[in-house]
Design a protein around this motif. Structure first.
Motif, PDB file in Angstrom:
ATOM      1  N   ILE A 113       0.915  -1.106   0.005  1.00 22.09           N
ATOM      2  CA  ILE A 113      -0.112  -0.093  -0.092  1.00 22.09           C
ATOM      3  C   ILE A 113       0.964   1.241   0.094  1.00 22.09           C
ATOM      4  CG2 ILE A 113      -1.881   1.510   1.222  1.00 22.09           C
ATOM      5  CD1 ILE A 113      -3.322  -1.187   2.067  1.00 22.09           C
ATOM      6  N   ALA A 114       0.529   2.216  -0.812  1.00 23.54           N
ATOM      7  CA  ALA A 114       1.306   3.398  -0.997  1.00 23.54           C
ATOM      8  C   ALA A 114       0.696   4.518  -0.277  1.00 23.54           C
ATOM      9  CB  ALA A 114       1.360   4.078  -2.409  1.00 23.54           C
ATOM     10  N   VAL A 115       1.189   5.279   0.591  1.00 21.92           N
ATOM     11  CA  VAL A 115       0.885   6.363   1.335  1.00 21.92           C
ATOM     12  C   VAL A 115       1.551   7.455   0.941  1.00 21.92           C
ATOM     13  CG1 VAL A 115       0.586   7.282   3.699  1.00 21.92           C
ATOM     14  CG2 VAL A 115      -0.015   4.689   3.276  1.00 21.92           C
ATOM     15  N   ASN A 116       0.616   8.859   0.941  1.00 24.61           N
ATOM     16  CA  ASN A 116       0.986   9.934   0.377  1.00 24.61           C
ATOM     17  C   ASN A 116       1.684  10.583   1.531  1.00 24.61           C
ATOM     18  OD1 ASN A 116       0.162  10.535  -2.478  1.00 24.61           O
ATOM     19  ND2 ASN A 116      -1.741   9.806  -1.499  1.00 24.61           N
ATOM     20  N   LEU A 117       2.857  11.127   1.252  1.00 21.95           N
ATOM     21  CA  LEU A 117       3.696  11.857   2.319  1.00 21.95           C
ATOM     22  C   LEU A 117       3.993  13.216   2.158  1.00 21.95           C
ATOM     23  CD1 LEU A 117       5.306  11.238   5.076  1.00 21.95           C
ATOM     24  CD2 LEU A 117       7.268  10.509   3.600  1.00 21.95           C
ATOM     25  N   SER A 118       3.591  14.105   2.931  1.00 20.62           N
ATOM     26  CA  SER A 118       3.926  15.425   2.785  1.00 20.62           C
ATOM     27  C   SER A 118       5.286  15.697   3.424  1.00 20.62           C
ATOM     28  CB  SER A 118       2.819  16.363   3.554  1.00 20.62           C
ATOM     29  OG  SER A 118       1.493  16.263   3.020  1.00 20.62           O
ATOM     30  N   VAL A 119       6.042  16.780   2.790  1.00 18.41           N
ATOM     31  CA  VAL A 119       7.257  17.012   3.229  1.00 18.41           C
ATOM     32  C   VAL A 119       7.123  17.451   4.896  1.00 18.41           C
ATOM     33  CG1 VAL A 119       9.159  18.551   3.094  1.00 18.41           C
ATOM     34  CG2 VAL A 119       8.509  17.270   1.438  1.00 18.41           C
ATOM     35  N   GLU A 120       6.154  18.199   5.225  1.00 17.64           N
ATOM     36  CA  GLU A 120       5.987  18.844   6.589  1.00 17.64           C
ATOM     37  C   GLU A 120       5.879  17.696   7.580  1.00 17.64           C
ATOM     38  OE1 GLU A 120       4.179  19.694   4.014  1.00 17.64           O
ATOM     39  OE2 GLU A 120       4.412  21.838   3.646  1.00 17.64           O
ATOM     40  N   ALA A 121       5.452  16.528   7.258  1.00 16.57           N
ATOM     41  CA  ALA A 121       5.087  15.226   7.829  1.00 16.57           C
ATOM     42  C   ALA A 121       6.449  14.601   8.205  1.00 16.57           C
ATOM     43  CB  ALA A 121       3.840  14.586   7.441  1.00 16.57           C
ATOM     44  N   LEU A 122       7.118  14.474   6.926  1.00 12.55           N
ATOM     45  CA  LEU A 122       8.436  13.583   6.943  1.00 12.55           C
ATOM     46  C   LEU A 122       9.259  14.224   8.009  1.00 12.55           C
ATOM     47  CD1 LEU A 122      10.328  11.688   5.587  1.00 12.55           C
ATOM     48  CD2 LEU A 122      10.850  13.291   3.847  1.00 12.55           C
ATOM     49  N   GLN A 123       9.352  15.738   8.014  1.00  8.03           N
ATOM     50  CA  GLN A 123      10.263  16.453   8.767  1.00  8.03           C
ATOM     51  C   GLN A 123       9.924  16.878  10.306  1.00  8.03           C
ATOM     52  OE1 GLN A 123      11.057  19.901   6.270  1.00  8.03           O
ATOM     53  NE2 GLN A 123      12.958  18.565   5.060  1.00  8.03           N
ATOM     54  N   LEU A 145       4.994  -1.644   2.473  1.00  4.71           N
ATOM     55  CA  LEU A 145       4.669  -0.179   2.348  1.00  4.71           C
ATOM     56  C   LEU A 145       5.331   0.918   1.477  1.00  4.71           C
ATOM     57  CD1 LEU A 145       3.176   2.285   3.863  1.00  4.71           C
ATOM     58  CD2 LEU A 145       5.237   2.616   5.532  1.00  4.71           C
ATOM     59  N   VAL A 146       4.822   1.750   0.851  1.00  3.26           N
ATOM     60  CA  VAL A 146       5.354   2.566  -0.087  1.00  3.26           C
ATOM     61  C   VAL A 146       5.059   4.156   0.273  1.00  3.26           C
ATOM     62  CG1 VAL A 146       5.608   3.525  -2.591  1.00  3.26           C
ATOM     63  CG2 VAL A 146       5.219   0.951  -1.996  1.00  3.26           C
ATOM     64  N   PHE A 147       5.916   5.179   0.223  1.00  2.95           N
ATOM     65  CA  PHE A 147       5.519   6.325   0.510  1.00  2.95           C
ATOM     66  C   PHE A 147       5.734   7.104  -0.981  1.00  2.95           C
ATOM     67  CE2 PHE A 147       6.717   6.005   5.047  1.00  2.95           C
ATOM     68  CZ  PHE A 147       5.495   6.424   5.556  1.00  2.95           C
TER      69      PHE A 147
END
Ligand code: C2E
Ligand code: CA
Ligand code: CA
Ligand code: CA
Length: 278
Positions: A113-123, A145-147
């Motif tokens: 499953i691929a989940v969308n990742l915002s840079v704000e969340a990553l950081q 898992l895929v981001f």
């Protein structure tokens, strides 16, 4: 009022007609929706070429506002990003996605499953640890898992992002650059980024069948990605003609209404498990 500025730049607002709603109301309501678990997660399959086998799904968040009805994801994601809620929203998406992944894998299906990742969340501090904790909690391997992280966001802070993405990849998690082709990144960067694939933006894909140049651009992106040993996904496939062009161009995976529209995760999984048993 950071959210007011957001309104002008949210693409979705141009066609979304709820102009009388102040954005801080929406921000407040989104916070409540997250706390009360009022969001829903939809899944859309990705089909592998040439045989169209489905081994992965993209998770897409949905919000039905109690008074205003469905709010477009582009709109509420931007509100979450600007208003400090994207960490919570991402954790919510990830947790629900992994719960569904555990169900599918528990039934013996080797899917991702691929989940969308915002840079704000990553950081946000501790994000990588939170991901590892959730994988552990749901007992699914990182390989499931895929981001997806958008190209434009990635390029804004490439050094810090690269470092964090590399950490995630160490646990088997894959990283795909989303909306590829729209972010002005130099193709040369691809060589240095810790990523596993690119997802070609649908604006290129949707012109392929009627515009030779769009078609050549997509073919070139695919060839270059393959030279660098990256997988290629094309999004927004709505007709057979485009699918055929992508097949000829050796695209690895396709996603779009032609294959299936996003649908509530529970329904997608139930159908998949039933089809698998039959
Ligand atoms: P995206 O990651 O580029 O997602 C693909 C979008 O294309 C989705 O829109 C999907 O419904 C739509 N789509 C899929 N197939 C087709 C097709 O054949 N034709 C057309 N015209 N569209 C298609 P959606 O669901 O409205 O999501 C919009 C954006 O919101 C996503 O763009 C993603 O950036 C963001 N988003 C959605 N859920 C999440 C989430 O949980 N976290 C984060 N950070 N962002 C999310
Ligand atoms: Ca995406
Ligand atoms: Ca995309
Ligand atoms: Ca997009």
């Amino acid at each position: 009022r950071a959210c007011d500025d957001a309104a002008a730049s949210v693409e979705g607002f141009a066609f979304w007609e709820a102009p009388s709603v102040p954005l801080d109301t929406l921000h407040h309501d989104l916070r409540a929706a997250l706390a009360e678990n009022q969001l829903a997660l939809h899944l859309q399959p990705l089909a592998a070429l040439p045989d169209r086998v489905i081994r992965s799904y993209e998770a897409l968040a949905r919000w039905t506002h109690p008074r205003l009805g469905d709010i477009p994801p582009d709109v509420f994601i931007e509100i979450a990003e600007r208003g400090g809620l994207i960490g919570d929203l991402t954790r919510w998406s990830l947790n629900v996605a992994l719960r569904h992944l555990a169900t599918l894998r528990g039934a013996g299906l080797e899917v991702r499953i691929a989940v969308n990742l915002s840079v704000e969340a990553l950081q946000a501090p501790g994000f990588v640890e939170q991901v590892l904790d959730l994988l552990h909690l749901w007992r699914v391997p990182g390989q499931g898992l895929v981001f997806e992280i958008t190209e434009s966001a990635l390029m804004r802070d490439i050094v810090r992002c690269s470092h964090l993405l590399a950490q995630l990849r160490q646990s088997g998690v894959r990283i795909v650059i989303d909306d590829f082709g729209t972010g002005y990144s130099s193709l040369a960067y691809l060589r240095r980024l810790p990523v596993d694939g690119i997802k070609i933006d649908r604006s290129f894909v949707q012109d392929m069948a009627r515009d030779r140049r769009a078609c050549r651009i997509v073919e070139t992106m695919i060839d270059l990605a393959h030279e660098l040993e990256l997988k290629v996904v094309a999004e927004g496939i709505e007709d057979e003609a485009t699918l055929e062009l992508l097949r000829e161009a050796h695209c690895d995976l396709v996603q779009g209404y032609l294959i299936a529209r996003p649908a509530p995760a529970e329904d997608v999984i139930e159908r998949r498990l039933r089809a698998d048993k039959a």
